[in-house]
Write an enzyme that holds these catalytic residues in place. Structure first.
Site, PDB file in Angstrom:
ATOM      1  N   MET A  84      21.867  19.314  15.354  1.00 47.39           N
ATOM      2  CA  MET A  84      22.002  18.129  16.210  1.00 47.39           C
ATOM      3  C   MET A  84      20.849  17.190  15.910  1.00 47.39           C
ATOM      4  SD  MET A  84      24.376  18.969  18.673  1.00 47.39           S
ATOM      5  CE  MET A  84      25.143  20.558  19.042  1.00 47.39           C
ATOM      6  N   GLY A  95      19.356  21.145  17.554  1.00 47.07           N
ATOM      7  CA  GLY A  95      20.531  22.017  17.472  1.00 47.07           C
ATOM      8  C   GLY A  95      20.022  23.443  17.470  1.00 47.07           C
ATOM      9  N   GLU A 132      27.084  26.557  20.095  1.00 46.25           N
ATOM     10  CA  GLU A 132      27.212  25.099  19.950  1.00 46.25           C
ATOM     11  C   GLU A 132      28.210  24.733  18.856  1.00 46.25           C
ATOM     12  OE1 GLU A 132      23.012  23.344  21.655  1.00 46.25           O
ATOM     13  OE2 GLU A 132      23.157  23.720  19.507  1.00 46.25           O
ATOM     14  N   ASN A 169      18.751  33.075  28.207  1.00 48.84           N
ATOM     15  CA  ASN A 169      17.698  32.733  29.172  1.00 48.84           C
ATOM     16  C   ASN A 169      18.187  33.018  30.589  1.00 48.84           C
ATOM     17  OD1 ASN A 169      19.263  30.553  30.015  1.00 48.84           O
ATOM     18  ND2 ASN A 169      18.082  29.026  28.891  1.00 48.84           N
ATOM     19  N   THR A 217      15.184  35.836  28.422  1.00 44.10           N
ATOM     20  CA  THR A 217      13.921  35.093  28.396  1.00 44.10           C
ATOM     21  C   THR A 217      13.726  34.396  29.742  1.00 44.10           C
ATOM     22  OG1 THR A 217      14.987  33.179  27.357  1.00 44.10           O
ATOM     23  CG2 THR A 217      13.963  34.774  25.887  1.00 44.10           C
ATOM     24  N   GLY A 254       7.756  35.164  30.318  1.00 46.59           N
ATOM     25  CA  GLY A 254       8.035  36.002  29.150  1.00 46.59           C
ATOM     26  C   GLY A 254       9.486  36.410  29.090  1.00 46.59           C
ATOM     27  N   THR A 270      11.489  22.138  25.335  1.00 42.94           N
ATOM     28  CA  THR A 270      12.738  22.057  24.571  1.00 42.94           C
ATOM     29  C   THR A 270      12.650  22.920  23.315  1.00 42.94           C
ATOM     30  OG1 THR A 270      12.859  19.749  25.264  1.00 42.94           O
ATOM     31  CG2 THR A 270      14.447  20.466  23.614  1.00 42.94           C
ATOM     32  N   ASP A 317      14.704  28.788  21.227  1.00 45.72           N
ATOM     33  CA  ASP A 317      15.093  28.847  19.812  1.00 45.72           C
ATOM     34  C   ASP A 317      13.935  29.341  18.950  1.00 45.72           C
ATOM     35  OD1 ASP A 317      17.520  27.793  20.592  1.00 45.72           O
ATOM     36  OD2 ASP A 317      16.890  25.729  20.202  1.00 45.72           O
ATOM     37  N   ASN A 362       7.261  36.008  21.927  1.00 48.30           N
ATOM     38  CA  ASN A 362       6.750  35.252  23.080  1.00 48.30           C
ATOM     39  C   ASN A 362       5.550  34.409  22.673  1.00 48.30           C
ATOM     40  OD1 ASN A 362       8.411  36.047  25.193  1.00 48.30           O
ATOM     41  ND2 ASN A 362       7.084  37.734  25.855  1.00 48.30           N
TER      42      ASN A 362
HETATM   43  O1  RIB Z   1      17.693  24.500  22.451  1.00 44.50           O
HETATM   44  C1  RIB Z   1      17.266  23.188  22.247  1.00 44.50           C
HETATM   45  C2  RIB Z   1      18.308  22.399  21.546  1.00 44.50           C
HETATM   46  O2  RIB Z   1      19.436  22.301  22.373  1.00 44.50           O
HETATM   47  C3  RIB Z   1      17.931  20.979  21.214  1.00 44.50           C
HETATM   48  O3  RIB Z   1      17.338  20.849  19.960  1.00 44.50           O
HETATM   49  C4  RIB Z   1      19.248  20.233  21.321  1.00 44.50           C
HETATM   50  O4  RIB Z   1      19.712  19.777  20.087  1.00 44.50           O
HETATM   51  C5  RIB Z   1      20.220  21.219  21.957  1.00 44.50           C
HETATM   52  O5  RIB Z   1      21.094  21.712  21.043  1.00 44.50           O
HETATM   53 NA    NA Z   2       8.049  21.941  22.233  1.00 49.03          NA
END
Ligand code: RIB
Ligand code: NA
Length: 309
Positions: free
Chosen positions: A12, A40, A141, A186, A222, A227, A252, A256, A282
């Site tokens: 994304m 993404g 996604e 999560n 998570t 933690g 954000t 990931d 972690n």
């Molecule tokens: O997990 C974070 C991601 O979720 C962002 O980068 C966004 O693109 C969404 O997909």
């Molecule tokens: Na960050």
């Protein structure tokens, strides 16, 4: 060519606005900064694993557009193999509108676009790469059938699987649990999947038990600053694995970063206890929380202490 980590998932373009707080319905508020980044969940996880030093490839679809071209270059810049990145003129590259508040929390709307067009045919083409991988990682996604098939293909070939059911859907097909060696979500996803609140470590223990019973090899939930909780099929109780204390700038993609690091450890140190891998992941993810953006905040091997390797 053999890859340590194969990710079948999303790309994304992240359109990020930083604002004091998240807007309410119908409201316009002033933000103080805007930037565009690479995101993404699939690509984020792949890039974190690559930055830690394993050989990765991404199986995904972007648009035949400026954002798609840029994304492919981003993979190259991060040493992610791009032979299986497909471009389509039938849909635009996926995009995510993200608002981040002063507490580092976010709200995200994704328009998956080209991601949804990754399907069976592409998976058949990449079967040889999947077969030789150490770890395969999927999220939600892209078309969920495509994720499911990829996980199944990995399983049939004794490739370890990590499944991240994000964004979560309440009626997730039960087959997903059975093809997951590690089912990692999560707290809000765990809530949706179990139908019970998951707002503290105790509740996460219960949710992990419930999810494990659905047939996966292990569950990790998570919990942000707290933690995570790890439960494996051989253990009778879940273990709480705390995270380092950090001042959040932008959370954000922290999940990931965690999953990318986990994939790294599963590929590089397959015999390491999952609780140990989670503790190290972690620490990697905590670093990502301290900086703005998604991939821009993910640490490289050189940023991490030797004891994590
Ligand atoms: O997990 C974070 C991601 O979720 C962002 O980068 C966004 O693109 C969404 O997909
Ligand atoms: Na960050």
């Amino acid at each position: 060519e053999a890859f340590d980590v194969v990710v079948v998932g999303s790309c994304m373009t992240d359109l990020v606005s930083q604002a004091p707080r998240l807007p309410k319905a119908g409201e316009t508020i002033h933000g103080h900064r805007f930037f565009i980044g690479f995101g993404g969940k699939g690509a984020n996880q792949c890039i974190q694993a690559a930055r830690m030093g394993v050989k990765t490839t991404m199986i995904c679809k972007v648009g035949k557009d400026f954002f798609g071209d840029n994304y492919i270059q981003n993979f190259k810049d991060n040493d992610v193999h791009t032979e299986f990145v497909r471009q389509t003129s039938e849909a635009a590259t996926g995009a995510a509108s993200i608002t981040v508040n002063d507490a580092g929390e976010n709200a995200i709307v994704i328009v998956a676009g080209a991601n949804m067009l990754l399907g069976k045919d592409e998976l058949q083409e990449v079967l040889p790469a999947i077969r030789r991988a150490k770890v395969l990682v999927c999220q939600l996604e892209i078309n969920s059938q495509t994720s499911f098939q990829a996980l199944q293909m990995a399983r049939e070939n004794k490739v370890k699987t990590i499944f991240n059911p994000a964004p979560a859907i309440p009626d997730l097909d039960s087959g997903f649990y059975k093809v997951s060696d590690v089912f990692c979500c999560n707290e809000s996803e765990a809530e949706l999947l179990t139908g019970s609140p998951v707002s503290n470590v105790d509740e996460a223990h219960g949710a992990a038990q419930e999810l494990l019973q659905r047939g996966c090899g292990a569950v990790i939930i998570t919990l942000g600053p707290q933690g995570c909780v790890v439960l494996t099929a051989k253990a009778s109780t879940a273990t709480h694995v705390p995270a380092p204390v950090v001042t959040p700038v932008d959370t954000t993609g922290a999940g990931d970063s965690f999953i990318g690091a986990l994939a790294f450890y599963m590929a590089r140190h397959p015999a390491m206890p999952l609780e140990e891998m989670a503790g190290r992941a972690n620490r990697v993810a905590a670093l990502s929380v301290g900086a703005a953006g998604t991939q821009t905040s993910f640490p490289f091997r050189r940023d991490l202490p030797d004891e994590l390797f």
